[in-house]
Design an enzyme around this catalytic site. Structure first.
Site, PDB file in Angstrom:
ATOM      1  N   ASP A   1       0.840  -1.192   0.000  1.00  0.00           N
ATOM      2  CA  ASP A   1       0.000   0.000   0.000  1.00  0.00           C
ATOM      3  C   ASP A   1       0.884   1.254   0.000  1.00  0.00           C
ATOM      4  O   ASP A   1       2.102   1.168   0.172  1.00  0.00           O
ATOM      5  CB  ASP A   1      -0.900  -0.029   1.241  1.00  0.00           C
TER       6      ASP A   1
ATOM      7  N   GLU B   1       2.501   4.934  -4.193  1.00  0.00           N
ATOM      8  CA  GLU B   1       2.478   5.842  -5.352  1.00  0.00           C
ATOM      9  C   GLU B   1       3.836   6.524  -5.599  1.00  0.00           C
ATOM     10  O   GLU B   1       4.101   6.798  -6.778  1.00  0.00           O
ATOM     11  CB  GLU B   1       1.370   6.896  -5.166  1.00  0.00           C
TER      12      GLU B   1
ATOM     13  N   ASP C   1      -8.889   3.307  -2.438  1.00  0.00           N
ATOM     14  CA  ASP C   1      -9.777   3.757  -1.356  1.00  0.00           C
ATOM     15  C   ASP C   1     -11.067   4.353  -1.917  1.00  0.00           C
ATOM     16  O   ASP C   1     -11.209   5.571  -2.075  1.00  0.00           O
ATOM     17  CB  ASP C   1      -9.065   4.780  -0.474  1.00  0.00           C
TER      18      ASP C   1
END
Length: 841
Positions: A448, A451, A527
């Protein structure tokens, strides 16, 4: 309804008040660093602080007239006064174009996206044909033309039908690049990775820069996983094309927003390099994933049901969750542990108070067929007492500023540093840290925040673009490395897991990535929100990822941010039953979001759909095999079968034979469905339906519109508490007859569901060939491979019959119908494994 003050209070509680000063000052520190160095030095501090998008040049240099041309081993080289244009063939239907300005020759892109380099492809036959104003490169499938006056290129199929044509190419002294192309009036565009924008990308502006939106809604752009690839489809004008831009820099694609008949592709740096592929859509995906790679076969249990929340702890809570699944008789294969299982959010650790004996917990759950999956973030807490930090600092594994100091940014542990996954030694170092969690019994990992994300109340929510990266030793900054950071993190994870457990199929799930990420991980769609709007976004989002090569994906069922009610959760679960990744998940501070959380009637409905998921595993695993063999997504747009239906974004195909039309509005008990051409059977009633018509389908809460394509042999199994604990006494084959004379093919792929022996022949691929002539229906079962499934008996169900069959023979032997139901239009009988089935209808 939570107020802004409630949200702020919850955020402080989750992040920790001690970390607030670091977070509040981070945008200032980041803007200062970016204004003092790197390609955008000199741009004002205020602009770096307030804006995260580039200023594009007002003027562009262009190729101009072609002054000379010459063939080379793979294609054609064009020279102009300002640049060289190289056209090289991957195959007869795939060509790469490079525009290399003389003004400033950029470094070629590192081949992170490429699984099979250009030089490894056999050179297809081609011909160079000069004409008065154009020079042509001809293959058996493509016509590529270069206009001598302008240097503009165009692509057509072998019959001369235009696929794509340049308006111009351009570049600027600051490194920016531009490529503009013509759009046909009826052209539709699909792909670009994970997007919360309309399914047809035509008419929109799209940013390609991976970003953590901290919960997205309809229209938010960009979000977590952007890929510069899209399909150009013209209904009833096949073949179509796919174009992939191999450029990792920040980009924006204006696909007809500003000028309806033009696509404008701009990049802040790198090389202007793109590959165009022509063909039917399945062929486009097969060729594209041959170039960029395909998913590997996951373990079979990954297709089971997963339960997650932020966060399940302590250990007793996790044990109770597993017990609840058994008590409610709901299958489950994995429980996910979010960030609170860690010791102060330090990756590769666990909290010894919350989980005093993690290995025992993992072993006890495995005995019940349930695996543990833990989250791993890239941010490493800057704590001298923490061995991962000490080791990384000492061995120089972290991203640095131009001054050589490690870059710091706030994430969950507080002040953190970030591994430089563009360095091979760092990927090996990171992968080795998984040992302790593997030895504790953890079965899979969820990467997670990759990015990479950083907590920032203003500006860009990532590390500074001036951050330095190894980029395999040649050096570069975060402008170039940002979009591939998440992909290289999961590459490090997967390669590490394979080194540590070479006999186990690695399970890595990613939030971010780029072209080629499918070689290393599956994904989920980030999300989302617990709203009907977010539910409606799911189908086009999953379809768009599938058409971008990332085929194994799925949503947080029920929605992540917010709280679903029973109807929304159940409708979402019905949709997710037919998607590759099947996980329920929710944010901290929300009510429980498990299948039984809403009481009846939701519990019984959710149980039945999860059980159906497990019954469908033979079929779903076959679709996953197709994904690994051909690059075809499991969830496919209706246009895959019927080109008149490319605009449909609220229904999808699940594999070759199932059509799912989920209900995505509250209080609804009917919905409209347009079926692709041909005949279909309604799954629940076996009623025949004709394709091409607009149907109104009854869809009360306990069901979801589901159709089976005529000519299908649908393989089903039995459900049990988990994949490993399912009964395997027999294989169930559901036959959906052709409605007229003809032939159809269905597939079944089988192996052990774990390990790599399938690569050595321990697999079985079955082909069911159905032929109908008049009232005689034959099913021929062809098999190849060495794998021996455990079942020795077939439960055969004939569906959609107007009456019981007159006769059923398996390999010539007559078998009686055990049960016939005129209401459900079915006939049930038992037969042994057969080579040929003959049914007199």
């Amino acid at each position: 309804m939570p107020t802004l003050l409630d949200d702020l209070r919850n955020s402080i509680q989750m992040i920790g008040a001690q970390n607030l000063p670091t977070i509040v000052t981070y945008p200032l520190r980041k803007a200062w660093a970016e204004s003092k160095g790197g390609p955008l030095r000199g741009v004002s501090f205020a602009r770096h602080l307030l804006h995260d998008r580039p200023l594009w040049p007002l003027t562009w240099q262009k190729p101009g007239a072609i002054t000379s041309f010459a063939p080379h081993a793979r294609g054609l080289t064009l020279e102009t006064a300002t640049c060289t244009i190289e056209i090289s063939l991957f195959a007869s239907n795939a060509a790469q174009v490079r525009c290399l300005p003389r003004l400033k020759q950029p470094a070629p892109p590192l081949p992170y996206a490429i699984a099979r380099p250009l030089e490894d492809w056999p050179i297809p036959p081609f011909e160079i044909l000069p004409e008065t104003d154009t020079v042509f490169l001809l293959t058996s499938e493509l016509i590529i033309g270069a206009q001598l006056k302008s240097g503009a290129l165009f692509f057509a199929d072998s019959n001369g039908q235009l696929l794509r044509a340049d308006i111009d190419m351009g570049w600027n002294a600051n490194g920016a690049l531009r490529h503009r192309t013509i759009l046909h009036e009826d052209e539709q565009l699909f792909g670009l990775g994970e997007r919360a924008t309309p399914w047809n990308r035509r008419g929109g502006k799209h940013i390609l820069w991976n970003r953590d939106p901290s919960g997205y809604k309809d229209g938010d752009d960009p979000i977590n996983l952007n890929i510069p690839v899209y399909l150009g489809v013209r209904p009833r004008q096949s073949p179509h094309y796919l174009v992939f831009y191999e450029n990792m820099h920040y980009a924006d694609f204006d696909l007809g927003a500003e000028s309806p008949q033009a696509a404008d592709h701009r990049f802040t740096g790198g090389e202007l390099r793109h590959t165009l592929i022509s063909g039917e859509v399945p062929d486009l995906l097969e060729r594209y994933t041959e170039i960029t790679g395909r998913h590997s076969l996951p373990p079979l249990w990954l297709l089971g049901y997963h339960q997650s929340r932020w966060s399940y702890y302590p250990e007793a809570r996790v044990r109770k969750l597993a017990q609840d699944f058994r008590e409610h008789e709901i299958p489950c294969d994995a429980i996910h542990l979010d960030i609170d299982y860690m010791d102060g959010f330090r990756v590769f650790t666990w909290d010894k108070e919350r989980f005093p004996d993690l290995p025992a917990l993992a072993a006890d759950l495995r005995a019940q067929g349930i695996k543990l999956i833990t989250i791993i973030d890239p941010g490493v807490k800057a704590d001298p007492a923490y061995e991962v930090y000490r080791s990384g600092l000492q061995e120089q594994h972290f991203c640095t500023s131009p001054n050589g100091m490690a870059v710091h940014a706030p994430v969950w542990p507080g002040d953190s540093v970030f591994p430089d996954f563009t360095a091979p030694k760092t990927r090996a170092w990171w992968g080795a840290w998984y040992r302790r969690l593997l030895e504790a019994g953890i079965a899979g990992f969820w990467n997670d925040m990759n990015e990479p994300a950083a907590f920032s109340p203003a500006g860009s929510t990532t590390i500074p673009v001036t951050t330095r990266h190894s980029l395999e030793g040649r050096g570069g900054d975060h402008h170039e490395a940002h979009n591939i950071y998440g992909m290289l993190m999961v590459r490090a994870s997967t390669e590490g897991l394979l080194a540590l457990r070479p006999d186990a199929r690695p399970v890595v799930i990613t939030r971010s990535g780029w072209a080629g990420v499918q070689r290393y991980a599956t994904s989920w769609t980030g999300d989302n929100q617990s709203t009907w709007e977010s539910l409606r976004l799911t189908v086009p989002m999953v379809l768009g990822l599938g058409l971008s090569g990332v085929a194994f994906t799925g949503p947080d069922t029920g929605g992540f941010a917010g709280a679903a009610d029973g109807e929304l959760f159940t409708r979402w679960l019905q949709q997710s039953t037919f998607m590759p990744f099947f996980r329920a998940h929710t944010i901290a501070g929300t009510p429980d979001q498990e299948p039984w959380s809403y009481g009846e009637p939701y519990l019984s409905i959710n149980r039945r759909f999860i059980q159906l998921r497990y019954e469908l595993l033979p079929y779903l695993y076959t679709a996953v095999w197709q994904m690994t063999a051909h690059g075809w997504p499991l969830a496919r747009p209706l246009g895959w079968l019927d080109e008149s239906l490319w605009a449909v974004d609220d229904a999808f195909l699940c594999g070759d034979a199932l059509l799912v039309a989920p209900v995505m509005e509250p209080g609804v008990t009917t919905r409209k469905v347009t079926l692709p051409a041909g005949a279909w059977y309604e799954f629940w009633t076996n009623q025949r339906c004709r394709g091409g018509e607009n149907l109104t389908v009854y869809a009360p809460l306990e069901t979801a519109p589901l159709f089976v394509r005529e000519g299908t042999v649908l393989p089903l199994g039995e459900f049990g508490p988990s994949v490993e604990q399912r009964p395997d006494r027999f294989l169930r084959l559901h036959v959906y007859p052709l409605t007229g004379d003809g032939e159809a093919t269905s597939w079944l792929y089988e192996d052990a569901g774990e390990g790599f022996e399938y690569q050595n022949g321990a697999r079985r691929l079955s082909r069911f060939i159905m032929r109908r002539q008049g009232e005689t229906l034959k099913v021929i079962w062809e098999q190849e491979g060495d794998f021996e499934p455990p079942y020795i008996h077939i439960e055969l169900t004939l569906n959609g019959l107007r009456r019981a069959p007159r006769e059923v023979r398996a390999d010539g032997e007559l078998f009686p119908v055990v049960m016939s139901d005129s209401v459900q239009r079915t006939a049930l009988l038992g037969v042994p494994l057969f080579k040929q089935l003959e049914i007199q209808l």
